[in-house]
Design an enzyme around this catalytic site. Structure first.
Site, PDB file in Angstrom:
ATOM      1  N   GLY A  59     -25.581  34.743 -24.957  1.00 52.36           N
ATOM      2  CA  GLY A  59     -24.104  34.219 -25.462  1.00 52.36           C
ATOM      3  C   GLY A  59     -24.384  32.972 -26.118  1.00 52.36           C
ATOM      4  O   GLY A  59     -23.397  32.325 -26.648  1.00 52.36           O
ATOM      5  N   GLN A  60     -25.710  32.498 -26.287  1.00 54.30           N
ATOM      6  CA  GLN A  60     -25.845  31.206 -27.045  1.00 54.30           C
ATOM      7  C   GLN A  60     -25.320  31.306 -28.398  1.00 54.30           C
ATOM      8  O   GLN A  60     -26.165  32.059 -29.250  1.00 54.30           O
ATOM      9  CB  GLN A  60     -27.121  30.391 -26.891  1.00 54.30           C
ATOM     10  CG  GLN A  60     -27.512  29.042 -27.115  1.00 54.30           C
ATOM     11  CD  GLN A  60     -28.546  28.409 -26.904  1.00 54.30           C
ATOM     12  OE1 GLN A  60     -29.627  29.068 -26.563  1.00 54.30           O
ATOM     13  NE2 GLN A  60     -28.756  26.947 -27.237  1.00 54.30           N
ATOM     14  N   SER A  61     -24.504  30.353 -28.833  1.00 50.72           N
ATOM     15  CA  SER A  61     -24.192  30.353 -30.342  1.00 50.72           C
ATOM     16  C   SER A  61     -24.490  29.079 -31.089  1.00 50.72           C
ATOM     17  O   SER A  61     -24.716  29.226 -32.567  1.00 50.72           O
ATOM     18  CB  SER A  61     -22.805  30.743 -30.509  1.00 50.72           C
ATOM     19  OG  SER A  61     -21.914  29.827 -29.709  1.00 50.72           O
ATOM     20  N   ASP A 110     -14.127  21.731 -25.339  1.00 51.73           N
ATOM     21  CA  ASP A 110     -14.540  22.995 -26.240  1.00 51.73           C
ATOM     22  C   ASP A 110     -13.421  23.491 -26.891  1.00 51.73           C
ATOM     23  O   ASP A 110     -12.129  23.373 -26.688  1.00 51.73           O
ATOM     24  CB  ASP A 110     -14.851  23.944 -25.127  1.00 51.73           C
ATOM     25  CG  ASP A 110     -15.590  25.179 -25.825  1.00 51.73           C
ATOM     26  OD1 ASP A 110     -16.834  25.372 -25.578  1.00 51.73           O
ATOM     27  OD2 ASP A 110     -15.091  26.043 -26.670  1.00 51.73           O
ATOM     28  N   ILE A 111     -13.773  23.695 -28.054  1.00 50.41           N
ATOM     29  CA  ILE A 111     -12.487  24.279 -29.109  1.00 50.41           C
ATOM     30  C   ILE A 111     -12.097  25.488 -28.822  1.00 50.41           C
ATOM     31  O   ILE A 111     -10.867  25.681 -29.208  1.00 50.41           O
ATOM     32  CB  ILE A 111     -13.285  23.951 -30.480  1.00 50.41           C
ATOM     33  CG1 ILE A 111     -12.306  24.045 -31.646  1.00 50.41           C
ATOM     34  CG2 ILE A 111     -14.084  25.623 -30.817  1.00 50.41           C
ATOM     35  CD1 ILE A 111     -12.899  23.870 -33.113  1.00 50.41           C
ATOM     36  N   ASN A 155     -25.927  28.642 -21.566  1.00 45.47           N
ATOM     37  CA  ASN A 155     -26.573  30.040 -22.133  1.00 45.47           C
ATOM     38  C   ASN A 155     -27.918  29.635 -22.892  1.00 45.47           C
ATOM     39  O   ASN A 155     -28.155  28.651 -23.571  1.00 45.47           O
ATOM     40  CB  ASN A 155     -25.606  30.692 -23.121  1.00 45.47           C
ATOM     41  CG  ASN A 155     -24.232  30.891 -22.321  1.00 45.47           C
ATOM     42  OD1 ASN A 155     -24.389  31.671 -21.383  1.00 45.47           O
ATOM     43  ND2 ASN A 155     -22.957  30.518 -23.023  1.00 45.47           N
ATOM     44  N   HIS A 174     -21.808  24.008 -20.102  1.00 47.21           N
ATOM     45  CA  HIS A 174     -20.527  24.301 -20.318  1.00 47.21           C
ATOM     46  C   HIS A 174     -19.880  24.023 -18.878  1.00 47.21           C
ATOM     47  O   HIS A 174     -20.636  24.194 -17.732  1.00 47.21           O
ATOM     48  CB  HIS A 174     -20.015  25.809 -20.371  1.00 47.21           C
ATOM     49  CG  HIS A 174     -20.502  26.244 -21.586  1.00 47.21           C
ATOM     50  ND1 HIS A 174     -19.636  26.712 -22.658  1.00 47.21           N
ATOM     51  CD2 HIS A 174     -21.551  26.769 -22.189  1.00 47.21           C
ATOM     52  CE1 HIS A 174     -19.958  27.295 -23.510  1.00 47.21           C
ATOM     53  NE2 HIS A 174     -21.315  27.181 -23.226  1.00 47.21           N
ATOM     54  N   HIS A 177     -26.432  22.532 -24.342  1.00 47.55           N
ATOM     55  CA  HIS A 177     -25.160  22.164 -23.731  1.00 47.55           C
ATOM     56  C   HIS A 177     -24.699  22.944 -22.426  1.00 47.55           C
ATOM     57  O   HIS A 177     -25.108  23.930 -22.113  1.00 47.55           O
ATOM     58  CB  HIS A 177     -24.195  22.494 -24.558  1.00 47.55           C
ATOM     59  CG  HIS A 177     -23.984  23.840 -25.542  1.00 47.55           C
ATOM     60  ND1 HIS A 177     -25.028  24.260 -26.308  1.00 47.55           N
ATOM     61  CD2 HIS A 177     -23.241  24.961 -24.771  1.00 47.55           C
ATOM     62  CE1 HIS A 177     -24.639  25.483 -26.537  1.00 47.55           C
ATOM     63  NE2 HIS A 177     -23.730  25.982 -25.826  1.00 47.55           N
TER      64      HIS A 177
END
Ligand code: 5GP
Ligand code: ZN
Length: 114
Positions: A93-95, A31-32, A87, A102, A100
């Site tokens: 909180g899903q962006s 994750d970035i 999410n 986490h 995906h």
């Protein structure tokens, strides 16, 4: 592939990432903006918007994501304790709207989650 999807672009190599693993079904990368000392994402190659968009023919794929995620957690030193998060929807909180998983570890995890 959805040409407007960030994670489809990461899978295709149009956007760089720190890849951990890939095979014919799934792709994993760091994750970035990590929320723990170890934080990576496991995604399917197939574009699926999120958990609520899964179809019955995706059940095996989701199972594989979990199995690969657990193996990568172990290989990256957090096999004894890691948090798994999906999410679904902006309110949760899903962006990025490509499903995906986490996987977070390397620090104590608290409950309930925020
Ligand atoms: P969500 O908030 O949708 O559950 O999770 C999306 C995750 O993707 C976030 O943790 C965010 O830091 C990560 N992310 C967003 N853009 C990028 C990117 O370009 N590269 C990587 N490696 N991670 C990203
Ligand atoms: Zn996508």
């Amino acid at each position: 592939m959805d040409p407007n999807c960030l994670f489809c672009k990461i899978i295709s190599g149009h956007i760089p990432c720190k890849k951990i693993y890939e095979d014919e079904d799934v792709f994993a990368f760091w994750d970035i903006a990590p929320q723990a000392p170890k934080h990576f994402l496991v995604i399917p190659r197939k574009h699926i918007a999120g958990p609520a968009a899964l179809g019955s023919d995706d059940e095996q794929l989701i199972g594989k994501m979990m199995r690969v995620g657990a193996r990568l957690a172990r290989e990256n030193g957090i096999g004894d304790g890691f948090r798994v998060v999906f999410n679904n929807g902006a309110e949760a909180g899903q962006s990025v709207f490509h499903i995906h998983m986490h996987i977070l570890g390397g620090r104590p995890m608290h409950w309930p989650p925020g």
